[in-house]
Design an enzyme around this catalytic site. Structure first.
Site, PDB file in Angstrom:
ATOM      1  N   HIS A  23       0.845  -1.197   0.000  1.00 22.91           N
ATOM      2  CA  HIS A  23       0.000   0.000   0.000  1.00 22.91           C
ATOM      3  C   HIS A  23       0.876   1.241   0.000  1.00 22.91           C
ATOM      4  CE1 HIS A  23      -3.629  -2.338   1.449  1.00 22.91           C
ATOM      5  NE2 HIS A  23      -2.644  -3.181   1.668  1.00 22.91           N
ATOM      6  N   HIS A  77     -26.184 -17.138  26.617  1.00 25.91           N
ATOM      7  CA  HIS A  77     -25.036 -16.925  27.496  1.00 25.91           C
ATOM      8  C   HIS A  77     -24.216 -18.198  27.727  1.00 25.91           C
ATOM      9  CE1 HIS A  77     -27.040 -13.196  28.136  1.00 25.91           C
ATOM     10  NE2 HIS A  77     -26.306 -12.834  29.171  1.00 25.91           N
ATOM     11  N   ASP A 129      -9.123   6.018   8.179  1.00 27.53           N
ATOM     12  CA  ASP A 129     -10.586   5.977   8.194  1.00 27.53           C
ATOM     13  C   ASP A 129     -11.070   4.609   8.655  1.00 27.53           C
ATOM     14  OD1 ASP A 129     -11.109   8.593   6.883  1.00 27.53           O
ATOM     15  OD2 ASP A 129     -10.067   7.635   5.212  1.00 27.53           O
ATOM     16  N   GLU A 150     -15.946  -5.574  25.632  1.00 30.73           N
ATOM     17  CA  GLU A 150     -15.066  -6.747  25.681  1.00 30.73           C
ATOM     18  C   GLU A 150     -13.901  -6.624  24.704  1.00 30.73           C
ATOM     19  OE1 GLU A 150     -18.367  -6.865  25.133  1.00 30.73           O
ATOM     20  OE2 GLU A 150     -19.160  -7.697  27.000  1.00 30.73           O
ATOM     21  N   HIS A 199      -4.313   3.046  -3.162  1.00 28.06           N
ATOM     22  CA  HIS A 199      -4.406   2.350  -1.882  1.00 28.06           C
ATOM     23  C   HIS A 199      -3.618   1.045  -1.828  1.00 28.06           C
ATOM     24  CE1 HIS A 199      -6.204   0.878   1.885  1.00 28.06           C
ATOM     25  NE2 HIS A 199      -6.000  -0.273   1.277  1.00 28.06           N
ATOM     26  N   SER A 230     -19.301 -11.041  38.926  1.00 25.90           N
ATOM     27  CA  SER A 230     -19.505 -12.367  38.342  1.00 25.90           C
ATOM     28  C   SER A 230     -18.203 -13.027  37.925  1.00 25.90           C
ATOM     29  CB  SER A 230     -20.390 -12.262  37.088  1.00 25.90           C
ATOM     30  OG  SER A 230     -21.630 -11.701  37.411  1.00 25.90           O
TER      31      SER A 230
END
Ligand SMILES: Cc1ncc(C[n+]2csc(CCOP(=O)(O)OP(=O)(O)O)c2C)c(N)n1
Length: 662
Positions: A29, A471, A156, A409, A260, A382
């Site tokens: 690139h 879960h 970006d 997370e 690019h 937890s």
């Protein structure tokens, strides 16, 4: 003071090295290095605190190329400033097998590459950990030893990735004012103009997240310098939106996505040579310009030796502690502390969930290892990741050891990697195991980089009960085990949990995931053994009375079931052994002898794990019996769910006897 002409020629050295290397490799690139050469030149010649000859100096400023596809920008800088790892030959072998100059910057390939980037957004999200690590270490060791900036170049793509929001919100919240991000605001990504897919007001977004942010002309050296100067005195993190032209200088491809992701081609490069008045052949940098760059590479020598002087004069205990932590070595008494704790467990025989065992182990570890930094993605109570030693890190107090990452997370895992890479810290963080999917891209990079990040994943099966299949992890153990260089620990009781934590802390070049239960489990390791049995990855926990007819392999919460099945089978006259398997990956590293002996040759082999079968054939063969899950879980009590899915001692005995009698 560098003249404008000198600046331009130095920036052009980056541009041509990048164009020519991409052209020679026929891949890469060129656009980003051409557009961002001015930013990089101003940063590296006027601001960045570094010494190319001492690239690991602990108090160096960090530069993170989050837009990793622009790797030639970084390689050019490292070559020009005189880092030994990146020679001209390396530049000429860009992207070739075995060279340090890999397609995207890879941590460990060369000094000066602070983190592996390429998956967009990761570097930016790592940088939050770097900047936080700097503040934590500063609070522990003072301004004399720790006082540096973290600079990031993001594109970006980095800002469009979701993880960027997690990262910038956390950085803004923690007021990480020594974090300075350049956004390569060139309006172009691969498909074409950014406006095809995005119209976000990025400056407003950063400001809303607690940052300073402003627009500048990213190809005007004075504007860049002014913005950096202001950022260094800010009380917030700073984003500098740098308007640039992708592929600047390429006659027809500049400003378009054609600059690019592929070589520019001979005509464009010839045109660029004309545009910049650069008459030198490929890979030749005029002596005066190379000298100027090498001088910039040495500018940090004085601050570095001054710093070494301060370290030498520091109070001896503080100095020794700083050096130990930067070297990543555990305190000398660490093994003894764990051994003492294991003795206590053998006496107490607690019946607790392994998430609780983990908290108990951490209480001991955090007392002995001051460099641990804990945290959770809003599941502290937890995940049991907080101990008496770890109070909240806040914008007003970085001298603590616990991060409330919020419900982020992915950002958490990336920040953990950044904290780890910064040095001097051992970072761990928790969430529900099911949501390891949200953290996985960063967990994978921890493995690729070979670093000691530690992920605490609780609620590791249907055993979590009523929260139901959204879960309940089913495929996650297999999915995490599929990542190369990633130790997935699933301890069966408090003793194994302590051992697995010990292994995770020792493991300097492999990240760890601890899979931990919500439900209580009995102690299955009743006798004190000084050595760490989990180190072998799998070991015989209960022998058969006689020649084994059955071997049952199990991990974590299912070891209890395996032991109950063994008892019944033994009663029925079938000698049965149980092998506990806390870590597949460590077992694979054992000698063939040990593996063969542990797997044994009982005619019937069974594995029990409340997850999918994938991976277990390794132990039981394709004809072995697997007691576990075949699909998603369900909402219900744990007492209902294990029988519902047939994960019980009775089902195990029945399956074994059907074979024995059949
Ligand atoms: C997570 C991720 N998704 C997709 C890609 C593939 N990719 C590499 S660069 C790029 C476009 C990035 O655009 P921008 O950040 O504007 O870079 P520029 O074209 O300006 O150099 C994409 C989609 C990637 N590297 N990482």
């Amino acid at each position: 003071m560098t003249s404008r002409e000198q600046h331009d020629r130095m920036a052009n050295a980056i541009r041509f090295l990048s164009m020519d290397a991409v052209e020679k490799a026929n891949s890469g690139h060129p656009g980003l290095p051409m557009g961002c050469a001015d930013i990089a030149t101003v940063l590296f010649t006027r601001f960045l605190k570094f010494d190319a000859k001492a690239p690991h100096w602990a108090d160096r400023d960090r530069f993170i190329l989050s837009a990793g596809h622009g790797s030639m920008l970084l390689y050019s800088l490292l070559y020009l400033t005189g880092y030994e790892d990146i020679t001209l030959d390396q530049i000429k072998h860009f992207r070739q097998l075995g060279s340090r100059t890999a397609g995207h910057p890879e941590y460990g390939h060369a000094a000066g590459i602070e983190t592996t980037t390429g998956p967009l957004g990761q570097g930016l999200a790592n940088s939050v950990g770097f900047a936080l690590g700097e503040r934590i270490m500063n609070a522990a060791f003072g301004n004399d030893l720790v006082d540096h900036y973290t600079y990031v170049l993001a594109g970006d793509g980095c800002l469009m990735e979701g993880v960027s929001q997690e990262a910038i919100a956390l950085a803004g919240h923690l007021k990480l004012n020594k974090l300075i991000v350049f956004w390569d605001n060139n309006n172009i990504s691969i498909d074409g103009p950014v406006s095809l897919a995005d119209n976000t007001d990025q400056v407003a977004r950063f400001q809303a997240s607690g940052w300073n942010a402003s627009h500048i002309d990213g190809q005007d050296p004075e504007a860049i310098a002014y913005a950096i100067e202001a950022a260094r005195h800010s009380d917030k993190p700073t984003m500098i939106a740098c308007k640039t032209t992708i592929g600047f200088g390429a006659p027809t491809k500049a400003g378009t996505n054609k600059a690019h992701g592929s070589p520019l081609g001979a005509d464009e490069i010839a045109g660029a040579r004309k545009f910049f008045g650069w008459d030198y052949p490929p890979f030749e940098i005029p002596a005066d310009i190379l000298d100027a760059w090498r001088t910039a590479g040495k500018a940090g020598a004085k601050p570095r030796t001054d710093w070494e002087g301060r370290l030498a004069k520091a109070e001896p205990k503080l100095k020794a502690e700083f050096e130990r932590r930067i070297a990543g070595k555990l305190p000398a008494n660490f093994d003894a502390v764990i051994a003492d704790y294991k003795k206590k467990l053998a006496a107490d025989k607690p019946k607790v969930a392994t998430r609780k065992s983990s908290e108990m182990a951490l209480e001991v570890i955090n007392g002995a290892v001051p460099e641990t930094v804990g945290g959770s993605a809003d599941l502290t109570g937890s995940n049991n990741t907080k101990t008496s030693q770890t109070k909240n890190i806040t914008a007003d107090d970085y001298g603590q050891r616990y991060v409330h990452y919020g419900i982020r997370e992915h950002g958490m895992a990336a920040a953990i990697n950044g904290l780890t890479l910064h040095g001097g810290l051992i970072a761990y963080g928790g969430t529900f195991m099911c949501f390891s999917d949200y953290a996985r891209p960063s967990m994978r990079l921890a493995s690729l980089m070979g670093i000691r990040s530690i992920f605490v994943m609780t609620h590791d099966s249907i055993g979590l009960g009523e929260d139901g299949p959204t879960h309940q992890p089913v495929e996650h153990l297999a999915a995490l085990r599929a990542i190369p260089n990633h130790n997935v620990f699933r301890p069966a009781d408090a003793v194994e949990t302590a051992e697995c934590w010990q292994l995770a802390l020792e493991s300097e070049k492999t990240p760890s995931t601890l899979a931990l239960t919500r439900q209580n489990l009995p102690t299955v390791r009743n006798d004190f053994v000084a050595g760490n049995l989990s180190r072998q990855g799998a070991y015989e926990l209960a022998a058969a009375n006689g020649d084994a007819a059955v071997t049952i392999f199990a991990s974590g919460s299912e070891v209890e079931i395996a032991l109950a099945a063994r008892e019944a089978l033994e009663k029925h006259g079938h000698p049965t052994r149980v092998v506990s398997v806390p870590c597949f990956e460590l077992f694979d590293k054992q000698s063939a002898d040990y593996r063969n002996k542990t797997i044994g040759n009982a005619p019937i082999k069974i594995a029990i794990e409340a997850g999918i079968r994938q991976g277990w054939d390794h132990f039981i063969g394709t004809d072995g019996i697997f007691i576990g899950m075949t699909g998603f879980g369900a909402s219900g009590t744990i007492e209902q769910l294990y029988p519902h899915f047939g994960i019980t001692a009775e089902a195990t005995v029945k399956a074994a006897e059907a074979r024995l009698h059949g």
